[in-house]
Enzyme design. Structure first.
Site, PDB file in Angstrom:
ATOM      1  CG  HIS A 297     -10.286  -7.306   7.143  1.00 52.11           C
ATOM      2  ND1 HIS A 297      -9.503  -7.958   8.067  1.00 52.11           N
ATOM      3  CD2 HIS A 297      -9.604  -7.383   5.959  1.00 52.11           C
ATOM      4  CE1 HIS A 297      -8.402  -8.412   7.482  1.00 52.11           C
ATOM      5  NE2 HIS A 297      -8.436  -8.065   6.212  1.00 52.11           N
TER       6      HIS A 297
ATOM      7  CD  GLU B  90      -1.755  -2.392   1.512  1.00 57.02           C
ATOM      8  OE1 GLU B  90      -2.650  -3.247   1.500  1.00 57.02           O
ATOM      9  OE2 GLU B  90      -0.571  -2.620   1.862  1.00 57.02           O
TER      10      GLU B  90
END
Length: 340
Positions: free
Chosen positions: A137, A68
């Protein structure tokens, strides 16, 4: 006035509306491209880019490694060089891996350069729980991004809004964080509530940032919320109507900029305020809205309640997750409390 816009021609899921806006902008300008994990061949794990690869190919719909920091940094560099990248951070929870690129570069580089260049970049990311994917998540983190200056923060709750806000985000010369709730996307393995699938015009249109939507007009209490909880608040309002309580439901739609005028106008009318958020309670959106009303409309405010997640990691267990995320009945109970 309520701002429910419908098209008689067709209805789209939120994911299809987002893809339609992205595709239109890509056809209009070769500067627009998309990059992220599993966004090309897979089409995005929440269908956020489904079908784009077939039209635009791998040169403009780019899968990236699980890195990322690297690919968000590449997006920042591309934006500063004149491109208009849409970069997907698969889950907002992953911000911890790459916050330096997001906040110290994407959000600040226009300022740090003295305005020598802009960063016209969309950081698109999935938020929210209700599907039992545990603590890493399932967060929304609206308040985390809205707290940090330099970025605009967008949170659609319907297909109509998602398309208009996405067009506006891609065209904006500032960095925009586009936060879509997984439960609203309309994907087969995660059924959405009825509300997010709406009429969507085929032609492009924009929805200005900083304009909230009054989703239901009412006279007794103001319910301010965003994302998934717009639909839960509307369901609660229908239940409350059976008890003779007329709730007004406001969808913020964007957090930066924030439409405080619509909220204040409603509170001055109803005198009662309930703020609902799927983010954490401490230092979050609910506190910001309540503080704003207290500063500017305290004399009109008779009662206030706020609903948000307690300060705990979101549980994997379905019963425990349901316990911490506000539900329809929780919202209805909060409204009854301010009614006295």
């Amino acid at each position: 006035m309520a701002q429910k816009t419908q098209s008689a021609e067709r209805e789209l899921t939120m994911s299809r509306a987002m893809v339609e806006a992205i595709a239109t902008e890509m056809r209009e300008s070769e500067e627009v491209f998309v990059m992220g994990e599993d966004i090309a061949d897979y089409g995005g794990i929440f269908d956020s880019t489904q079908g784009l690869l077939d039209e635009f190919g791998h040169e403009r719909i780019m899968d990236v490694p699980i890195a990322e920091t690297g690919f968000i940094g590449a997006g920042v560099g591309a934006a500063q060089s004149g491109m208009r990248p849409i970069v997907e951070l698969m889950f907002a929870d992953f911000f911890g891996v790459c916050m330096d690129q997001i906040y110290n570069n994407m959000a600040k580089n226009t300022y740090m350069s003295g305005g020598a260049f802009s960063v016209p970049m969309v950081l698109m990311t999935a938020v929210g729980g209700t599907y039992n994917d545990a603590a890493q998540h399932s967060q929304t983190l609206y308040g985390t991004f809205a707290h940090l200056p330099g970025m605009k923060v967008v949170v659609p709750s319907t297909a109509y809004d998602a398309k208009g806000l996405m067009h506006n985000a891609i065209r904006d010369d500032d960095p925009v964080v586009f936060m879509f709730h997984k439960r609203l996307m309309g994907i087969g393995w995660m059924p959405a509530p009825d509300g997010p699938k709406t009429g969507v015009p085929e032609d492009p249109y924009t929805i200005p940032f900083g304009e909230a939507s009054v989703q239901r007009e009412g006279s007794d209490v103001t319910v301010v919320t965003l994302g998934l909880h717009v639909h839960r608040a509307l369901d609660a309002a229908e239940t409350l109507a059976d008890d003779g309580i007329d709730a007004e439901v406001i969808d913020l739609r964007t957090l930066k900029p924030l439409d405080t005028d619509t909220v204040l106008e409603s509170v001055r009318k109803t005198g009662r305020l309930v703020v609902v958020d799927e983010d954490y309670r401490s230092y979050g959106v609910t506190g910001e809205i309540v503080a704003t009303v207290a500063e500017d409309a305290l004399a009109d405010l008779e009662a206030v309640e706020r609903l948000a997640l307690p300060d705990v990691p979101i549980p994997y267990s379905r019963p425990l997750e349901d316990e911490v995320i506000p539900g329809v009945e929780d919202i209805a109970d909060a409204v009854r409390m301010v009614q006295g």
